[in-house]
Design an enzyme around this catalytic site. Structure first.
Site, PDB file in Angstrom:
ATOM      1  N   SER A 230       0.341   5.617  10.761  1.00  0.00           N
ATOM      2  CA  SER A 230       1.372   4.545  10.503  1.00  0.00           C
ATOM      3  C   SER A 230       0.930   3.295  10.224  1.00  0.00           C
ATOM      4  O   SER A 230       0.530   3.497   8.940  1.00  0.00           O
ATOM      5  CB  SER A 230       2.222   4.392  12.163  1.00  0.00           C
ATOM      6  OG  SER A 230       3.403   3.607  11.740  1.00  0.00           O
TER       7      SER A 230
ATOM      8  N   HIS B  49       8.388  10.765  13.215  1.00  0.00           N
ATOM      9  CA  HIS B  49       6.957   9.690  13.054  1.00  0.00           C
ATOM     10  C   HIS B  49       6.055   9.967  14.270  1.00  0.00           C
ATOM     11  O   HIS B  49       4.909   9.577  14.149  1.00  0.00           O
ATOM     12  CB  HIS B  49       7.645   8.355  13.144  1.00  0.00           C
ATOM     13  CG  HIS B  49       6.508   7.495  12.490  1.00  0.00           C
ATOM     14  ND1 HIS B  49       6.190   7.359  11.007  1.00  0.00           N
ATOM     15  CD2 HIS B  49       5.884   6.338  13.098  1.00  0.00           C
ATOM     16  CE1 HIS B  49       5.452   6.322  10.839  1.00  0.00           C
ATOM     17  NE2 HIS B  49       5.152   5.765  12.082  1.00  0.00           N
TER      18      HIS B  49
END
Length: 397
Positions: A172, A372
């Site tokens: 990320s 994610h």
């Protein structure tokens, strides 16, 4: 905010009073452990190091110098650096059980594992001259993480290990600051053997989810709502909720859904027995300014330096009236990238555009069912991702 917190706790208390007895699972001891203690609990050697950045921040880096079964290997071990994402910390890499956490698997595969902590999170709240009570301490975003944190951390590791290059794994925002640093500082990029990119977020053109709604709000309103200092740190209230709420069988799913609401849904791939551990270490906090910066990425539809809000302030910082854009095409590192089909933050459409901008892309894999968080906590991550990471790094030795 304090009144809202009391109302929330009171409401949760009422809910819990109606939960049948016998539905509370034991509190995992890792709830009350720091990162080094978690590492050592699983039988690995654990270390904590302090790194001073060029602008005075003192960062903590956690290390697993070797695996449990390869204590006596000869010669230096290849070094890998793991960098967490937004609102996270180094615990991300070790909060699953030992055979499911990337940090432990890399150590057992013969790597010297270092796990960074960006300024402003739980483990990096010190400065040579500033206090966390001062606004100046919190005047940073991912710009400074790329400009100061990464060079300081990487150079410290190289000096400590005697190595000339390391592998860099980012998740990320950990990818974001890697792309910025390695494209802006070619001398730093020479110290990276391979860049391994997990769910990178560089643009938010196609991203979705509740967290993105903050990006629609004007910066002054966000400052009125959250102040100018710390954003979503670990706190006594969060820890209380983790211990007294997230250990209830019925409430575990509610706690997990907080993560899913922010990042995308893949409920069956999360180890529900670890939810209390996850929530006592994440969120780990960042600065309000960093969140404002991500809001600007959303509004302006491009990756650029922080907009200080006026031509005069931008000119002071950048010698131009508007913030400069980052050109990641300048990065010349062998790069491997993994993406998820259900990832709300690193949307596959944004990833498709990003892939065309990476000059030395050596590998890409999209995992259709992943969100994610599957990259750090997914039950199937060891065979769908971690084995590939280890194989690729050994190939590029």
């Amino acid at each position: 905010m304090q009144l809202q917190g009391l109302v929330f706790v009171f409401t949760i208390g009422i809910l819990l009073s109606r939960v049948p007895t016998g539905t509370v699972s034991a509190v995992d001891p890792e709830v009350n452990m720091n990162v080094t203690e978690i590492i050592m609990r699983w039988g690995y050697p654990g270390e904590e190091h302090s790194v001073l950045t060029g602008d005075g921040y003192i960062l903590s880096i956690h290390r697993i110098p070797r695996g449990r079964k390869n204590h006596f290997g000869k010669g230096p071990r290849p070094v890998v650096y793991l960098q967490h994402g937004l609102l996270a910390d180094s615990s991300n890499w070790v909060t699953n059980i030992d055979n499911s956490s990337l940090g432990f698997l890399l150590a057992d595969a013969g790597f010297d594992v270092w796990m960074g902590n960006s300024r402003g999170n739980t483990w990096s709240l010190k400065h040579k001259t500033l206090s966390v009570s001062q606004d100046e301490f919190w005047a940073f975003s991912f710009d400074e993480m790329a400009k100061y944190d990464l060079p300081a951390s990487i150079n410290y590791i190289l000096n400590k290990t005697g190595q000339e290059q390391i592998y860099y794994v980012g998740h990320s925002q950990g990818c974001t600051i890697g792309f910025i640093a390695f494209s802006q500082m070619p001398e730093l990029a020479k110290k990276i053997k391979m860049f391994l990119v997990l769910a990178p977020v560089l643009s938010l053109n196609f991203a979705s989810g509740p967290l993105l709604q903050l990006g629609r709000l004007p910066d002054p309103l966000l400052k009125d709502m959250f102040g100018q200092k710390q954003f979503l740190p670990q706190s006594a209230m969060l820890k209380w909720l983790s211990i007294h709420v997230c250990t209830h069988v019925i409430m575990k799913e509610l706690c997990a859904n907080v993560f899913f609401l922010l990042c995308g849904f893949n409920e069956k791939n999360l180890n529900m027995s670890r939810v209390d551990v996850y929530t006592t270490h994440c969120p780990a906090g960042t600065s309000v300014q960093n969140m404002l910066h991500w809001g600007q990425v959303f509004k302006y539809r491009k990756l650029q330096a922080f907009d200080w809000g006026s031509s005069e302030k931008n000119y002071f910082h950048y010698n131009q009236s508007f913030p400069p854009s980052y050109n990641i095409k300048n990065m010349r590192l062998p790069t491997a990238l993994w993406s998820g089909g259900r990832d709300w933050l690193a949307d596959i459409n944004d990833i498709t555009i990003l892939l065309t901008q990476i000059p030395k892309l050596v590998y890409h894999k999209n995992i259709p069912e992943w969100d994610h968080l599957d990259f750090i906590w997914g039950l199937d991550a060891p065979w769908k991702l971690y084995d590939e990471i280890i194989s690729l790094m050994k190939k590029y030795q």
